[in-house]
Design an enzyme around this catalytic site. Structure first.
Site, PDB file in Angstrom:
ATOM      1  N   GLN A 503       0.850  -1.108   0.111  1.00 54.97           N
ATOM      2  CA  GLN A 503       0.001   0.146  -0.077  1.00 54.97           C
ATOM      3  C   GLN A 503       0.710   1.131  -0.096  1.00 54.97           C
ATOM      4  O   GLN A 503       0.477   2.078  -0.777  1.00 54.97           O
ATOM      5  CB  GLN A 503      -0.864  -0.019   1.310  1.00 54.97           C
ATOM      6  CG  GLN A 503      -1.610   1.354   1.523  1.00 54.97           C
ATOM      7  CD  GLN A 503      -2.605   1.719   0.386  1.00 54.97           C
ATOM      8  OE1 GLN A 503      -3.190   0.923  -0.262  1.00 54.97           O
ATOM      9  NE2 GLN A 503      -2.891   2.861   0.315  1.00 54.97           N
ATOM     10  N   GLU A 504       1.929   1.254   0.882  1.00 52.68           N
ATOM     11  CA  GLU A 504       2.664   2.568   1.041  1.00 52.68           C
ATOM     12  C   GLU A 504       3.626   2.793  -0.160  1.00 52.68           C
ATOM     13  O   GLU A 504       3.647   4.132  -0.697  1.00 52.68           O
ATOM     14  CB  GLU A 504       3.707   2.371   2.084  1.00 52.68           C
ATOM     15  CG  GLU A 504       2.879   2.393   3.494  1.00 52.68           C
ATOM     16  CD  GLU A 504       2.804   3.814   3.964  1.00 52.68           C
ATOM     17  OE1 GLU A 504       3.155   4.537   3.172  1.00 52.68           O
ATOM     18  OE2 GLU A 504       2.161   4.051   4.911  1.00 52.68           O
ATOM     19  N   SER A 505       4.107   1.867  -0.790  1.00 49.61           N
ATOM     20  CA  SER A 505       5.216   2.000  -2.158  1.00 49.61           C
ATOM     21  C   SER A 505       4.908   1.468  -3.233  1.00 49.61           C
ATOM     22  O   SER A 505       5.764   1.602  -4.085  1.00 49.61           O
ATOM     23  CB  SER A 505       6.613   1.885  -1.486  1.00 49.61           C
ATOM     24  OG  SER A 505       6.749   0.458  -1.259  1.00 49.61           O
ATOM     25  N   TYR A 612      -6.824   3.622   2.815  1.00 52.33           N
ATOM     26  CA  TYR A 612      -5.724   3.345   3.408  1.00 52.33           C
ATOM     27  C   TYR A 612      -5.769   1.805   4.339  1.00 52.33           C
ATOM     28  O   TYR A 612      -5.450   0.651   4.168  1.00 52.33           O
ATOM     29  CB  TYR A 612      -4.729   4.178   4.151  1.00 52.33           C
ATOM     30  CG  TYR A 612      -3.574   3.758   4.406  1.00 52.33           C
ATOM     31  CD1 TYR A 612      -2.427   3.917   3.771  1.00 52.33           C
ATOM     32  CD2 TYR A 612      -3.282   3.360   5.978  1.00 52.33           C
ATOM     33  CE1 TYR A 612      -1.220   3.516   4.446  1.00 52.33           C
ATOM     34  CE2 TYR A 612      -2.213   2.733   6.388  1.00 52.33           C
ATOM     35  CZ  TYR A 612      -1.143   3.115   5.674  1.00 52.33           C
ATOM     36  OH  TYR A 612       0.197   2.641   5.993  1.00 52.33           O
TER      37      TYR A 612
END
Length: 643
Positions: A503-505, A612
């Site tokens: 999810q982050e990168s 998120y």
């Protein structure tokens, strides 16, 4: 005898270089080619023509040779003819730098005032602002004044500053009598919205006498937006005055929403706004009143929202009611949503939820069952409530990694750039390649990237092609050794860490967010430094965060701290990882343990954080399935907790 095919830098000519038997008869090793490549770059930098040519010939079919040709061609770009430039661009059109050559050459033509050549090379308006200014100026010099003046006006009408390169065009446009008071005033409205008073003052000075009154009104309403009601009442109803009233009223809403509410009615009546425009302004005002505790403002907000068709505002009002545990209010706002919206999986879930709350479990279960089997958080939530397995559509690629002959050159360059750790250039090549592909080709490229363990490129391809059901391609099991290692060390689930990193990168080890978060798990340098200190590690600086091992070490450490802080509750931990623990504390104080897990997630005020949390919960389900370790959407402690 070994032969190499060498393409000249700006010609379609092909030369065959044959090396006779002897020490050079064997093909050079890849390491040798890489050394020659670096030496050739150095020779170019030193303008050592002889050494460069010799090295260029030796390199043969080395994948990065086109980058040398680009550097070589660009050295003397100003001496090239338009035909040579077009030939070069056509020959290297599969490389991202081809358009850079065009842009640099166009700038040279503009600097040299070669206007006919400019439009020959660039027959359509460019996207770049500076080049657009040159393009329209070229049209004016060639006598195409109608095109030139239309272009000048389109450039002029912006609230932002324009490049100095536009001055010759705009000066000529003005001298031709094309810059009227109306055009200046229209730009003043745009500048007003950009909140630039100095530019407003400058434009006001450009007005002739007949426009001074309107210019003065713009400046006065910029400085004192609380006069907007009076201005609306006393001013003639014209399109300009209506537009000025709207932007001034919005400024008042942002600076003093209570005063804006007080002036709303007479402002709207003063300029005879339509019912549609009045509702739009009511919506804009109401959007600023979701955190107010003032009962009078709450009543005004809710009254205006009963007439809105703005789905986003109705959703916000629904979430506010959920946050306050006002279930009948929440249901009422949900029923106001457009009928088409209420057919979505999300709103079907919430209709079922309210039916269950009212004791109508049979109908609720029917609605829950109607949304099972979808690749969607709400479908998984419905399965969890019903005690059913989470299932979703999955497609697998039947593309062979060998069916990529058409892109062999591009893929060869990307592979070599990755090997040399030139990831920025590799990503640029990949993006440029994806932009030119149809859906089937993107599936093939994503499959190829996955086979080569180009993890973030596989993810990027699935996003580019919207390949949402290709779960194995969308969620590469990347850096598994590190995730497994820190899973054991921290007592964390590897799937939790992988889902968060995805999810982050999107698994790009060199990812940098707009605010400066870095690497796989997107750590802010300050957070990384503090986490390293708590873990008893030496922080090696922000560049170290691009190392997967370092990033996962610190990212898993910070995630562990969040989970410990929230009693192993991933919902709180993920929300804190994204929005910060302070905000999570504030949200929990507002909800005061009145909600269940589904209600709390839905009530998260930030859309980014809400998505998120939902995404990572789903991503962990996908990763669990991929590695053969079935993972629930929510754990028992998360389902049992009060929020």
């Amino acid at each position: 005898m070994t032969c190499y095919f060498i393409r000249k830098a700006f010609s379609v000519t092909v030369t065959v270089l044959c090396l006779l038997a002897g020490p050079l008869s064997q093909a050079a090793s890849l390491d040798q080619q890489r050394q020659w490549y670096e030496e050739a770059k150095e020779a170019l930098s030193d303008n050592n023509e002889k050494d460069f040519r010799q090295l260029r010939e030796k390199l043969g079919d080395y994948p990065l040779v086109p980058y040398l040709d680009y550097r070589d061609f660009s050295r003397n770009l100003t001496q090239k003819t338009p035909a040579q430039v077009e030939t070069f661009i056509k020959e290297f059109e599969s490389l991202p730098f081809s358009e850079t050559v065009r842009e640099r050459y166009l700038q040279h033509l503009a600097d040299s005032e070669r206007w006919q050549n400019f439009v020959d090379v660039q027959p359509m308006p460019p996207r770049d602002e500076v080049l657009r200014c040159h393009y329209y100026y070229a049209q004016s010099k060639l006598g195409n004044t109608e095109v030139a003046w239309q272009g000048a006006e389109s450039l002029w009408l912006t609230g932002k500053s324009l490049s100095d390169a536009c001055d010759p065009l705009l000066t000529k446009w003005q001298k031709a009598g094309q810059r009227s008071n109306n055009v200046i005033l229209d730009r003043m409205l745009l500048v007003y919205e950009e909140k630039n008073r100095n530019r407003l003052k400058y434009l006001n000075k450009q007005l002739s006498k007949s426009g001074k009154g309107q210019g003065k009104a713009v400046l006065e309403l910029y400085d004192s937006p609380d006069r907007v009601g009076d201005f609306a009442k006393r001013s003639k109803v014209t399109p300009f005055n209506q537009n000025l009233t709207i932007i001034a009223y919005k400024r008042l809403v942002r600076s003093d929403v209570r005063e804006a509410v007080r002036q709303y009615e007479w402002t709207m009546k003063g300029q005879h706004f339509s019912a549609v425009k009045r509702q739009l302004m009511a919506d804009y005002t109401a959007s600023r009143l979701f955190s107010t505790d003032d009962k009078e403002l709450i009543r005004w907000r809710d009254k205006k929202l009963t007439g809105t068709r703005n789905e986003s505002l109705l959703e916000r009002r629904f979430r506010l009611a959920i946050r306050q545990a006002k279930w009948q209010e929440a249901k009422g706002w949900m029923t106001r949503l457009p009928d088409e919206a209420k057919k979505s999986i999300r709103w079907t879930f919430w209709q079922a939820n309210f039916l269950a709350r009212e004791g109508n479990n049979k109908t609720a279960d029917e609605l829950y069952r109607s949304i099972l089997g979808e690749r969607n958080y709400y479908s998984a939530a419905a399965a969890t409530i019903l005690g059913k397995p989470i299932v979703y559509p999955v497609r697998t690629s039947d593309s062979s990694v060998d069916h990529h002959h058409e892109y062999t050159d591009s893929l060869g360059r990307i592979k070599e750039l990755i090997a040399l750790d030139k990831l920025f250039s590799a990503n640029r090549e990949w993006e440029y390649l994806l932009d030119r592909m149809d859906n089937d080709e993107v599936v093939m490229l994503a499959t190829y990237a996955a086979a080569n363990k180009w993890h973030h490129m596989a993810v990027q391809a699935t996003i580019s092609g919207q390949l949402w059901d290709y779960i194995e391609l969308r969620f590469p099991v990347a850096h598994k050794w590190w995730f497994d290692f820190f899973s054991k060390k921290r007592g964390l689930s590897a799937t939790t860490m992988m889902a968060l990193a995805r999810q982050e990168s999107a698994l790009n080890i060199e990812a940098i967010s707009p605010v400066g978060a870095r690497g796989l798990m997107q750590l802010m340098p300050a957070t990384a430094k503090e986490t390293a200190k708590k873990l008893g590690r030496n922080y090696q600086g922000k560049k170290s965060l691009f190392d997967p091992g370092v990033n996962i070490r610190l990212g898993s450490g910070y995630l562990k701290m969040m989970l410990e802080r929230y009693d192993d509750n991933r919902v709180f931990a993920f929300a804190a990882y994204n929005a910060g623990p302070t905000r999570v504390t504030r949200w929990r104080q507002k909800t005061d343990e009145q909600l269940n897990v589904y209600e709390f997630i839905e009530a998260i005020p930030f859309a980014e954080t809400r998505r998120y949390v939902q995404n990572i919960l789903m991503f962990e389900v996908y990763y669990g399935d991929l590695i053969g370790k079935k993972t629930p959407l929510l754990k028992p402690n998360e389902l049992d907790a009060r929020y």
